[in-house]
Design an enzyme around this catalytic site. Structure first.
Site, mmCIF file in Angstrom:
data_model
loop_
_atom_site.group_PDB
_atom_site.id
_atom_site.type_symbol
_atom_site.label_atom_id
_atom_site.label_comp_id
_atom_site.label_asym_id
_atom_site.label_seq_id
_atom_site.Cartn_x
_atom_site.Cartn_y
_atom_site.Cartn_z
ATOM 1 C CE LYS A 190 -4.254 -1.938 2.051
ATOM 2 N NZ LYS A 190 -4.970 -2.256 3.174
ATOM 3 C CE LYS B 189 -5.052 -7.889 -4.407
ATOM 4 N NZ LYS B 189 -4.778 -7.771 -3.156
ATOM 5 C CE LYS C 124 -13.144 -3.900 -1.965
ATOM 6 N NZ LYS C 124 -13.345 -3.988 -0.611
HETATM 7 P P1 TYM Z 1 -10.480 -6.689 1.851
HETATM 8 O O1 TYM Z 1 -11.662 -5.917 1.985
HETATM 9 O O2 TYM Z 1 -9.337 -6.266 0.989
HETATM 10 O O3 TYM Z 1 -10.795 -8.306 0.872
HETATM 11 C C1 TYM Z 1 -12.046 -8.876 1.286
HETATM 12 C C2 TYM Z 1 -11.707 -10.211 1.071
HETATM 13 O O4 TYM Z 1 -11.497 -10.713 -0.501
HETATM 14 C C3 TYM Z 1 -10.211 -11.192 -0.729
HETATM 15 N N1 TYM Z 1 -9.981 -10.712 -2.125
HETATM 16 C C4 TYM Z 1 -9.670 -11.423 -3.029
HETATM 17 N N2 TYM Z 1 -9.832 -13.032 -3.245
HETATM 18 C C5 TYM Z 1 -9.385 -13.561 -4.551
HETATM 19 N N3 TYM Z 1 -8.848 -12.589 -5.540
HETATM 20 C C6 TYM Z 1 -8.787 -11.562 -5.355
HETATM 21 N N4 TYM Z 1 -8.538 -10.632 -6.412
HETATM 22 C C7 TYM Z 1 -9.281 -10.924 -4.006
HETATM 23 N N5 TYM Z 1 -9.100 -9.324 -3.570
HETATM 24 C C8 TYM Z 1 -9.744 -9.482 -2.271
HETATM 25 C C9 TYM Z 1 -9.338 -10.812 0.512
HETATM 26 O O5 TYM Z 1 -8.352 -11.762 0.581
HETATM 27 C C10 TYM Z 1 -10.390 -10.827 1.536
HETATM 28 O O6 TYM Z 1 -10.583 -12.123 1.994
HETATM 29 N N6 TYM Z 1 -8.057 -7.198 6.122
HETATM 30 C C11 TYM Z 1 -9.119 -7.612 5.447
HETATM 31 C C12 TYM Z 1 -10.473 -7.185 5.947
HETATM 32 C C13 TYM Z 1 -10.433 -7.844 7.353
HETATM 33 C C14 TYM Z 1 -10.490 -9.086 7.694
HETATM 34 C C15 TYM Z 1 -10.841 -9.349 9.023
HETATM 35 C C16 TYM Z 1 -10.569 -10.553 6.856
HETATM 36 C C17 TYM Z 1 -10.610 -7.148 8.407
HETATM 37 N N7 TYM Z 1 -10.748 -7.808 9.451
HETATM 38 C C18 TYM Z 1 -10.751 -10.660 9.955
HETATM 39 C C19 TYM Z 1 -10.768 -11.621 8.022
HETATM 40 C C20 TYM Z 1 -10.772 -11.653 9.214
HETATM 41 C C21 TYM Z 1 -9.257 -6.997 4.029
HETATM 42 O O7 TYM Z 1 -8.701 -5.880 3.649
HETATM 43 O O8 TYM Z 1 -10.054 -7.539 2.840
#
Ligand code: TYM
Length: 311
Positions: free
Chosen positions: A111, A190, A193
C-alpha cells in the site's frame, strides 16, 4: 460447533474476487460452522476519508452479504465499529508486538509502495485484524491469498498474549481455496479495488460489459489468458475448454461469452439485492451488533483480568 469468521472492508464496491475469494468459501462453510461476518469499517478508514461514501458503502456491503446468500438469522452479520472491544483488543496486541515485526507486513508495504499515506492506523492494521479474529475464538478464517500473512499475524498475536498472560486465545487457521486464491483483474494483476481493474459483483450489465471489454489481451498466444483466468471463476473448466477451442483467436466473441456468463452468475443475487431495503440492513446489523458484543465483552473481561486491568 467450530467457528468461522471473516470480514471485508467497505472501501468500495465488492468485486468478483471478493466474492469467490472470501464470501463464497464463507457461505460454503456456514452450514457446518457457527458463522460471523463483519463489515470492517474501522479498517476502511485507514484509506477512505469521505463520510458520505463510507456510510453508503457500509450499507451496501452488508446488503451484498445477504444478497450473496448469507442468512442474517443464522450468521452474525455485524459492523466492526459497533463493537468497541475490537479497537480495545487491537491496542493490547499493539503493545505486544514490535515495530520491525509489523514492518514486514506485505500488505502494508504494497500500500505504501502504491502511494497511500502510511498513517499509523495502516501500520497497525494487522493487530486490529488479529483482534477481530481472536475475540471470538475463531477456528477458520476464509480469505483470499493476500490475507494469508495477516492470519499468521493473528496466530502470532495469540501466541504472544498466551505466553505473557496465560492461555486465552485460540490460534486460528486461514482457509484459502487454491483455484480462487488470487482472482486476476482486467489487467492480469490481482483484482483489487485500489488498482481500478475490477469487475464489480453487483455492477449493471453495462458496467460488467465495459469492464470485460477492457480486459487486456495478448495476441501472441492461442488463448486470451486474462479473459480465460476470469472466465474459469464463473464457469466450469470442462465447458470452457470446448468454448475456447471453438472460438480460437476470436477474442471479442470470447469476451461476449464472458459477459453472458458473469451476468448469469450474478443475476439471481442481483434480484435478491434489490429486495433488501436500507432499513432491513440497519435492523440486521443492529441485531448482529448485539450478538457480537455479548461474545466480545465476555472475552475482554477475561483479557483485562489476566492483564491486571481490574482492581
Ligand atoms: P479486503 O476488503 O481487501 O478483501 C476482502 C476479501 O476478499 C479477498 N480478495 C480476493 N480474493 C481473491 N482474489 C482477489 N483478487 C481478491 N481481492 C480481495 C481478500 O483476500 C479478503 O478475504 N484485511 C481484510 C479485511 C478484514 C478481515 C478481518 C478479514 C478485516 N478484519 C478479519 C478476515 C478476518 C481486507 O482488507 O480484505
Amino acid at each position: 460447533m467450530k467457528r468461522i469468521f471473516t470480514g471485508l472492508q467497505p472501501s468500495g464496491a465488492l468485486h468478483i474476487g471478493n466474492y469467490v475469494g472470501a464470501l463464497k468459501p464463507f457461505i460454503d462453510l456456514s452450514a457446518e460452522y457457527d458463522s460471523m461476518l463483519m463489515v470492517a469499517d474501522y479498517h476502511a478508514i485507514t484509506t477512505l476519508k469521505n463520510p458520505t461514501e463510507l456510510r453508503q458503502n457500509i450499507i451496501d456491503i452488508a446488503r451484498d452479504y445477504v444478497a450473496a446468500g448469507i442468512d442474517p438469522q443464522k450468521a452474525v452479520i455485524f459492523r466492526q465499529s459497533d463493537v468497541p472491544e475490537h479497537t480495545e483488543l487491537g491496542w493490547v496486541f499493539q503493545c505486544l508486538v514490535t515495530v520491525p515485526f509489523l514492518q514486514q507486513a506485505h500488505a502494508y508495504k504494497d500500500k505504501v509502495a502504491k502511494g497511500l499515506e502510511p498513517n499509523a492506523g495502516l501500520f497497525a492494521y494487522p493487530m486490529l485484524m488479529a483482534a477481530d479474529i481472536l475475540l471470538y475464538d475463531t477456528d477458520i478464517v476464509p480469505v483470499g491469498a493476500d490475507q494469508r500473512q495477516h492470519v499468521e499475524y493473528a496466530r502470532e498475536a495469540a501466541a504472544k498474549f498466551n505466553n505473557a498472560y496465560g492461555e486465552t486465545f485460540k490460534e486460528p487457521q486461514e482457509r484459502i481455496i487454491e483455484a480462487t486464491a488470487t482472482v486476476p483483474g482486467t489487467d492480469g494483476k490481482k483484482m483489487s479495488k485500489s488498482y481500478g481493474n475490477t469487475i464489480p459483483l453487483f455492477g449493471t450489465r453495462e458496467e460488467i460489459a465495459e469492464a470485460v471489454m477492457s480486459i487486456v489481451t495478448d495476441s501472441s498466444g492461442e488463448r486470451p489468458e486474462n479473459v480465460y483466468a476470469i472466465h474459469r471463476v464463473v464457469r466450469n473448466e470442462g465447458e470452457l475448454q470446448s468454448l475456447y477451442e471453438s472460438y480460437k483467436g476470436k477474442y471479442k466473441s470470447l469476451k461476449e461469452a464472458l459477459i453472458e456468463d458473469i451476468d448469469a452468475f450474478v443475476s439471481p443475487m442481483r434480484e435478491k439485492r434489490d429486495s433488501i431495503s436500507d432499513d432491513n440492513v440497519r435492523a440486521f446489523l443492529k441485531d448482529g451488533a448485539e450478538r457480537a458484543r455479548e461474545r466480545a465483552s465476555a472475552k475482554m473481561r477475561d483479557v483485562r483480568a489476566k492483564m491486571g486491568l481490574t482492581i
